[in-house]
Scaffold this motif. Structure first.
Motif, PDB file in Angstrom:
ATOM      1  N   UNK A  64       0.848  -1.185   0.000  1.00  0.00           N
ATOM      2  CA  UNK A  64       0.000   0.000   0.000  1.00  0.00           C
ATOM      3  C   UNK A  64       0.885   1.237   0.000  1.00  0.00           C
ATOM      4  N   UNK A  65       0.381   2.294  -0.605  1.00  0.00           N
ATOM      5  CA  UNK A  65       1.074   3.574  -0.609  1.00  0.00           C
ATOM      6  C   UNK A  65       0.281   4.559   0.244  1.00  0.00           C
ATOM      7  N   UNK A  66       0.989   5.372   1.022  1.00  0.00           N
ATOM      8  CA  UNK A  66       0.360   6.392   1.857  1.00  0.00           C
ATOM      9  C   UNK A  66       0.815   7.745   1.321  1.00  0.00           C
ATOM     10  N   UNK A  67      -0.144   8.585   0.979  1.00  0.00           N
ATOM     11  CA  UNK A  67       0.122   9.894   0.392  1.00  0.00           C
ATOM     12  C   UNK A  67      -0.180  10.994   1.404  1.00  0.00           C
ATOM     13  N   UNK A  73       4.224   9.413   0.437  1.00  0.00           N
ATOM     14  CA  UNK A  73       5.046   9.674   1.609  1.00  0.00           C
ATOM     15  C   UNK A  73       5.660   8.393   2.159  1.00  0.00           C
ATOM     16  N   UNK A  74       4.897   7.305   2.097  1.00  0.00           N
ATOM     17  CA  UNK A  74       5.364   6.053   2.693  1.00  0.00           C
ATOM     18  C   UNK A  74       4.789   4.870   1.919  1.00  0.00           C
ATOM     19  N   UNK A  90       7.889   1.863   5.120  1.00  0.00           N
ATOM     20  CA  UNK A  90       9.060   2.539   4.562  1.00  0.00           C
ATOM     21  C   UNK A  90       8.728   4.016   4.373  1.00  0.00           C
ATOM     22  N   UNK A  91       9.379   4.869   5.160  1.00  0.00           N
ATOM     23  CA  UNK A  91       9.204   6.320   5.063  1.00  0.00           C
ATOM     24  C   UNK A  91      10.520   6.919   4.581  1.00  0.00           C
ATOM     25  N   UNK A  92      10.520   8.166   4.066  1.00  0.00           N
ATOM     26  CA  UNK A  92      11.758   8.761   3.551  1.00  0.00           C
ATOM     27  C   UNK A  92      12.872   8.778   4.599  1.00  0.00           C
ATOM     28  N   UNK A  93      14.068   8.502   4.135  1.00  0.00           N
ATOM     29  CA  UNK A  93      15.232   8.519   5.024  1.00  0.00           C
ATOM     30  C   UNK A  93      15.356   7.226   5.805  1.00  0.00           C
TER      31      UNK A  93
END
Length: 161
Positions: A64-67, A73-74, A90-93
């Protein structure tokens, strides 16, 4: 912060409400009724969209993608394991969350950098899916709550296979 996620009992799509520790509604999650894959809008009580959850189709394991603000975003993935379920947010960084525990009992934890930052437990004595979530200060509660909704969607899909 303590939250309760409660699935709406009668609804066409996957609709949830999030309550604070005083049982006041703080967020609402509205699922699209007719769509390819799960698509859910995470909104405040005034209807302002804070996040959007979209299932990625045609993947080996559920993803799934979270916007946030129209940008991805994740990414939430169910990991391939032989005996036990495990998820990664998985989030940025280098700020990824690992999520594990007893998904059969719906009792699991979010961990980041080796420390537990959120705990989730399902209430089995209700007519609809109800989860208690406790997060530590300084965490992105909207993203953690969105991930809890994703896990509910994945586990619900697994039960229906």
């Amino acid at each position: 912060m303590r939250y309760v996620i409660r699935e709406k009992f009668w609804s066409w799509g996957d609709d949830f409400y999030v309550y604070d520790e005083n049982q006041q509604p703080v967020y609402q999650i509205k699922g699209k009724v007719f769509s390819w894959g799960d698509q859910l809008a995470f909104c405040d009580m005034q209807g302002n969209q804070l996040a959007y959850i979209k299932q990625r189709l045609l993947t080996f394991m559920p993803c799934y993608e979270i916007y946030h603000g129209g940008k991805m975003f994740a990414e939430m993935r169910k990991e391939f394991t032989w005996f036990k379920q495990k998820f990664t947010l998985d989030v940025p960084g280098p700020n990824d969350y690992t999520i594990d525990g007893s998904f059969w009992l719906h009792d699991y934890q979010f961990q980041r950098k080796g420390r537990t930052v959120a705990k989730v437990c399902k209430d089995f004595w209700t007519w609809n899916d109800t989860y208690g979530i406790e997060t530590v200060g300084g965490e992105d509660d909207v993203t953690i709550l969105s991930a809890c909704i994703v896990i509910d969607q994945i586990l619900h899909d697994d039960r229906n296979d």
